[in-house]
Write a protein that holds these residues in place. Structure first.
Motif, mmCIF file in Angstrom:
data_model
loop_
_atom_site.group_PDB
_atom_site.id
_atom_site.type_symbol
_atom_site.label_atom_id
_atom_site.label_comp_id
_atom_site.label_asym_id
_atom_site.label_seq_id
_atom_site.Cartn_x
_atom_site.Cartn_y
_atom_site.Cartn_z
ATOM 1 N N ALA A 1 0.832 -1.210 0.000
ATOM 2 C CA ALA A 1 0.000 0.000 0.000
ATOM 3 C C ALA A 1 0.866 1.259 0.000
ATOM 4 O O ALA A 1 0.593 2.215 -0.730
ATOM 5 C CB ALA A 1 -0.930 -0.008 1.210
ATOM 6 N N LYS A 2 1.902 1.280 0.816
ATOM 7 C CA LYS A 2 2.813 2.425 0.855
ATOM 8 C C LYS A 2 3.496 2.600 -0.497
ATOM 9 O O LYS A 2 3.609 3.720 -1.020
ATOM 10 C CB LYS A 2 3.866 2.213 1.940
ATOM 11 N N ALA A 3 3.968 1.486 -1.073
ATOM 12 C CA ALA A 3 4.656 1.546 -2.365
ATOM 13 C C ALA A 3 3.753 2.133 -3.446
ATOM 14 O O ALA A 3 4.193 2.956 -4.259
ATOM 15 C CB ALA A 3 5.129 0.142 -2.764
ATOM 16 N N LEU A 4 2.488 1.746 -3.437
ATOM 17 C CA LEU A 4 1.555 2.236 -4.450
ATOM 18 C C LEU A 4 1.231 3.713 -4.248
ATOM 19 O O LEU A 4 1.127 4.470 -5.215
ATOM 20 C CB LEU A 4 0.266 1.405 -4.420
ATOM 21 N N ARG A 5 1.071 4.128 -3.005
ATOM 22 C CA ARG A 5 0.803 5.547 -2.740
ATOM 23 C C ARG A 5 1.953 6.415 -3.255
ATOM 24 O O ARG A 5 1.729 7.450 -3.891
ATOM 25 C CB ARG A 5 0.596 5.778 -1.240
ATOM 26 N N LEU A 6 3.173 6.000 -2.966
ATOM 27 C CA LEU A 6 4.329 6.782 -3.401
ATOM 28 C C LEU A 6 4.475 6.765 -4.920
ATOM 29 O O LEU A 6 4.881 7.764 -5.522
ATOM 30 C CB LEU A 6 5.599 6.247 -2.731
ATOM 31 N N LEU A 7 4.143 5.649 -5.537
ATOM 32 C CA LEU A 7 4.196 5.567 -6.995
ATOM 33 C C LEU A 7 3.266 6.603 -7.625
ATOM 34 O O LEU A 7 3.655 7.339 -8.545
ATOM 35 C CB LEU A 7 3.797 4.158 -7.453
ATOM 36 N N VAL A 8 2.042 6.676 -7.132
ATOM 37 C CA VAL A 8 1.061 7.622 -7.672
ATOM 38 C C VAL A 8 1.516 9.068 -7.437
ATOM 39 O O VAL A 8 1.265 9.953 -8.264
ATOM 40 C CB VAL A 8 -0.322 7.367 -7.049
ATOM 41 N N GLN A 9 2.228 9.301 -6.338
ATOM 42 C CA GLN A 9 2.695 10.650 -6.021
ATOM 43 C C GLN A 9 3.935 11.064 -6.832
ATOM 44 O O GLN A 9 4.359 12.213 -6.761
ATOM 45 C CB GLN A 9 3.010 10.739 -4.522
ATOM 46 N N GLY A 10 4.506 10.106 -7.597
ATOM 47 C CA GLY A 10 5.637 10.450 -8.430
ATOM 48 C C GLY A 10 6.984 10.032 -7.883
ATOM 49 O O GLY A 10 8.030 10.359 -8.463
ATOM 50 N N ASP B 1 3.734 1.492 -15.520
ATOM 51 C CA ASP B 1 3.685 2.092 -16.857
ATOM 52 C C ASP B 1 2.392 2.887 -17.050
ATOM 53 O O ASP B 1 2.375 3.911 -17.736
ATOM 54 C CB ASP B 1 3.777 1.008 -17.934
ATOM 55 N N GLU B 2 1.308 2.406 -16.439
ATOM 56 C CA GLU B 2 -0.001 3.022 -16.643
ATOM 57 C C GLU B 2 -0.222 4.263 -15.775
ATOM 58 O O GLU B 2 -0.825 5.239 -16.233
ATOM 59 C CB GLU B 2 -1.101 1.999 -16.356
ATOM 60 N N VAL B 3 0.274 4.244 -14.542
ATOM 61 C CA VAL B 3 -0.092 5.332 -13.623
ATOM 62 C C VAL B 3 1.048 6.302 -13.289
ATOM 63 O O VAL B 3 0.791 7.395 -12.787
ATOM 64 C CB VAL B 3 -0.663 4.778 -12.294
ATOM 65 N N ALA B 4 2.300 5.918 -13.555
ATOM 66 C CA ALA B 4 3.413 6.806 -13.202
ATOM 67 C C ALA B 4 3.374 8.075 -14.057
ATOM 68 O O ALA B 4 3.172 8.012 -15.272
ATOM 69 C CB ALA B 4 4.743 6.086 -13.387
ATOM 70 N N VAL C 1 -1.744 21.150 -11.480
ATOM 71 C CA VAL C 1 -2.866 20.446 -10.869
ATOM 72 C C VAL C 1 -3.060 19.127 -11.611
ATOM 73 O O VAL C 1 -3.128 19.090 -12.840
ATOM 74 C CB VAL C 1 -4.148 21.290 -10.936
ATOM 75 N N GLN C 2 -3.099 18.044 -10.859
ATOM 76 C CA GLN C 2 -3.223 16.727 -11.476
ATOM 77 C C GLN C 2 -4.395 15.978 -10.860
ATOM 78 O O GLN C 2 -4.519 15.902 -9.631
ATOM 79 C CB GLN C 2 -1.934 15.931 -11.279
ATOM 80 N N ASP C 3 -5.242 15.422 -11.704
ATOM 81 C CA ASP C 3 -6.359 14.616 -11.235
ATOM 82 C C ASP C 3 -5.862 13.180 -11.045
ATOM 83 O O ASP C 3 -5.563 12.485 -12.023
ATOM 84 C CB ASP C 3 -7.504 14.662 -12.252
ATOM 85 N N LEU C 4 -5.764 12.753 -9.795
ATOM 86 C CA LEU C 4 -5.250 11.423 -9.495
ATOM 87 C C LEU C 4 -6.357 10.393 -9.293
ATOM 88 O O LEU C 4 -6.078 9.273 -8.879
ATOM 89 C CB LEU C 4 -4.378 11.480 -8.233
ATOM 90 N N THR C 5 -7.582 10.761 -9.613
ATOM 91 C CA THR C 5 -8.719 9.873 -9.355
ATOM 92 C C THR C 5 -8.549 8.530 -10.056
ATOM 93 O O THR C 5 -8.715 7.459 -9.441
ATOM 94 C CB THR C 5 -10.035 10.530 -9.824
ATOM 95 N N ARG C 6 -8.209 8.574 -11.339
ATOM 96 C CA ARG C 6 -8.070 7.327 -12.095
ATOM 97 C C ARG C 6 -6.903 6.499 -11.573
ATOM 98 O O ARG C 6 -7.030 5.275 -11.388
ATOM 99 C CB ARG C 6 -7.874 7.646 -13.584
ATOM 100 N N ALA C 7 -5.752 7.135 -11.337
ATOM 101 C CA ALA C 7 -4.581 6.409 -10.860
ATOM 102 C C ALA C 7 -4.849 5.762 -9.506
ATOM 103 O O ALA C 7 -4.452 4.619 -9.248
ATOM 104 C CB ALA C 7 -3.378 7.352 -10.764
#
Length: 268
Positions: free
Chosen positions: A92-101, A130-133, A247-253
């Protein structure tokens, strides 16, 4: 079948210690390690004779842990020794940080040295990255990391710091050559092979890498001119090309990564 890719150059006694430490983590913390890799200079492609071992891993806890109202730490850290540094992140932590860049998980996924892991898990997580970064955020991560190391080199003259600035600069160059990509190799020789570079730069990097592989302490000195010029140019270019704030919409990611997390947590 578990992933395993250990170079012959690595001390089998130390690798055995890492294997036992990973077994102990799974038992003591009641987690499933889905991927464990080497993340330091050995995996980056420029080890010294006395380089330590930096094992990093991604784990999934029990469903009971995730369903409890009492939060637990999302990091597992083991005692640091002179030779071993072994720690990991909850998925979960790894995925949160991935989405944050944050590019750290991307680095782990691209490591050429693997202690253990589920190949399907790594493939799925690579596809997710590849899809969300976000390439701008990932690039800014490399820029911040590299600029900090280059500043340390300029202040101390430590030649070791040149490598820690060069690899992020090479990753930035790799990203610039591939406008649609956000996941660059972590291995410096691979970056060199996959990028269009002047011959004198490649030669200078190869020479400095060979020196580091033979020398326990590189000491201080001046960086080769082609390398200095390349690093400065890449950082300046990245500052202009990769957007710093928007401003970035992170809803989909977030939705995609949440679904991935749920599927892995339920898999146990």
């Amino acid at each position: 079948m578990s992933l395993r890719a250990i170079p012959d150059s690595m001390d089998p006694t130390v690798v055995g210690s890492i294997d036992r430490e990973l077994d102990r983590v799974e038992l003591d913390h009641r987690v499933s390690i889905r991927l464990a890799i080497e993340s330091g200079s050995r995996a980056w492609g420029f080890p010294s004779p006395d380089s330590d071992y930096d094992c990093r891993f991604v784990y999934v806890a029990t469903l009971e842990t995730y369903l409890s109202p009492w939060r637990t730490r999302d990091v597992v850290e083991t005692p640091l020794t002179d030779l071993l540094d072994v720690n990991g992140w909850d998925l979960a932590k790894a995925l949160r940080l991935l989405v944050q860049g944050n590019a750290v998980l991307i680095e782990w996924l691209m490591s050429p040295i693997v202690y253990r892991g589920d190949p399907l898990f790594r493939d799925r997580l690579r596809a997710l990255a590849d899809e969300v970064a976000d390439r701008d955020r990932v690039a800014r991560h490399y820029l911040h990391l590299g600029a900090k190391q280059w500043e340390l080199f300029e202040r101390t003259g430590s030649l070791k710091k040149v490598f820690y600035a060069l690899r992020p600069a090479m990753a930035l160059h790799w990203l610039r050559e591939r406008p649609g990509a956000a996941v660059a190799p972590m291995h410096l020789p691979t970056l060199l092979r996959q990028c269009e570079l002047p011959a004198e730069l490649s030669a200078a990097v190869t020479e400095l890498t060979d020196l580091k592989s033979r020398t326990r302490e590189m000491g201080s000195g001046s960086a080769p001119a082609p390398i200095s010029a390349f690093i400065a140019a890449e950082f300046a270019c990245a500052e202009e090309i990769f957007v710093k704030s928007r401003v970035q919409d992170l809803t989909r990611a977030r939705a995609i990564t949440a679904e991935f997390f749920r599927s892995e947590a339920l898999a146990g």
